[in-house]
Design an enzyme around this catalytic site. Sequence first.
Site, PDB file in Angstrom:
ATOM      1  N   HIS A   1       0.822  -1.215   0.000  1.00 50.70           N
ATOM      2  CA  HIS A   1       0.000   0.000   0.000  1.00 50.70           C
ATOM      3  C   HIS A   1       0.858   1.269   0.000  1.00 50.70           C
ATOM      4  O   HIS A   1       0.330   2.385  -0.167  1.00 50.70           O
ATOM      5  CB  HIS A   1      -0.921  -0.003   1.223  1.00 50.70           C
TER       6      HIS A   1
ATOM      7  N   ASP B   1      -2.326   2.107  -4.634  1.00 53.49           N
ATOM      8  CA  ASP B   1      -3.568   2.528  -3.987  1.00 53.49           C
ATOM      9  C   ASP B   1      -4.627   1.439  -4.123  1.00 53.49           C
ATOM     10  O   ASP B   1      -4.542   0.559  -4.989  1.00 53.49           O
ATOM     11  CB  ASP B   1      -4.082   3.827  -4.614  1.00 53.49           C
TER      12      ASP B   1
END
EC number: 2.3.1.61
Length: 439
Positions: free
Chosen positions: A410, A414
């Site tokens: 992450h 995204d």
Amino acid sequence: MRSATKLIKNVNINRCVQSNVVRSTSRLINNNSINTVRQFTSSSSSSFTSLFNNNNVNNTNIKYQRFYSSANDVVIKVPSMGDSISEGTIVAWTKNVGDSVRVDEVVCSIETDKVTIDINAPVSGTIVELFAKEGENVTVGNDLYKIAKGEVAAAPKVEAPKAAEAPKAAAPTPAPKAAETPKAAPAPKSEAPTPAPKSTTTTTSTGPSETRVKMTRIRQRTAQRLKDSQNTAAMLTTFNELDMSALMNMRKTYKDEFEKKHGVKFGFMSAFVKASTIALKEQPIVNASVEENDIVYHNNVNINVAVSAPRGLVVPVIRNCENLSFADIEKEIGRLSGLARNDALAIEDSIGGTFTISNGGVFGSMFGTPIINPPQSAILGMHAIKDRPYVVNGQVVVRPIMYLALTYDHRIIDGREAVTFLKKIKDVLENPERILLEL
């Protein structure tokens, strides 16, 4: 009188020379320098003869040399095993000191973080020294073993021994007639003893309560890498379900023709590799990696495929997937899987991947969250295919369903990009014609 005096002087000089030679030789022997003595005595004999004849005594002209090894000895060092590998562990010596060895014959095996490498002899000869024991770590460039060069005689042919003739059976000896003696009277029957009562005491095992087994090097490295991945990446997993009906029907329809033409079976993994390649091209961030403060975008799609091997799980890489067909991918998967099962993967077969696919479904896994294979940024998890209720056009039907899991970093990927990537794989595999049309 002058002749006698000159003779006495010559005798004294010769005695002096002999005394110096004896002292020098004794000094050499005391220093255990046998090679020096041989060099000293053999190469200097003519010089001493001239020295005695010329009555020229000068100890400063005597030189001592020490020889440590034969010119025929070859020291083999630990070879380079890849840019990122600096050491390995000796797992087995196939040759011991005193054994003969031929050119290219395996002498030992070294286990690295990724693969096991066989070390072959560069010359024929005899093993004279081993510099490490089994289980010890060795560093690239260090001495590994020493060979005394020499021709190795061919192994003599051993003729099979001729079968020995079976001995002739001897003529049977007639049994003697029983002596005519009166039969003894039968002994009186004794009463059976009363059985002892069974003990009610239970015995407990005195064996060890545990067994310790040293982790292999590849297992240690795998554990370290997975822990580093958890500590470094901000891992998150997204899921989706995949209707395998269309792909299974395509496989059923064309598997025989595919195998006949290409010589390999049509498996599901090649379809997942192709679908992942299409999705990676559309979402290049999933094919990227993090190096310090930089995001590195990889122009080629190199997909690691997890394979179960005798030493544990390995992830050989299929390179340039964007340029490979279904058949090319199946052939490469077959080649790499065979090498993995035989523990024969090379370093080059496991490095340089940009994305990984792990199929836990072959072991029956229904659901799971795979861990990223660093330095990559994402991994796709496949699971078992099961018939499940599925809604199609407002109706509940039974379909073969597989759950897909995408774990991603992450820090650079995204949620929108991860979900879009996984949905693309789902759309391509539920409509396999998209692979042919590259849609």
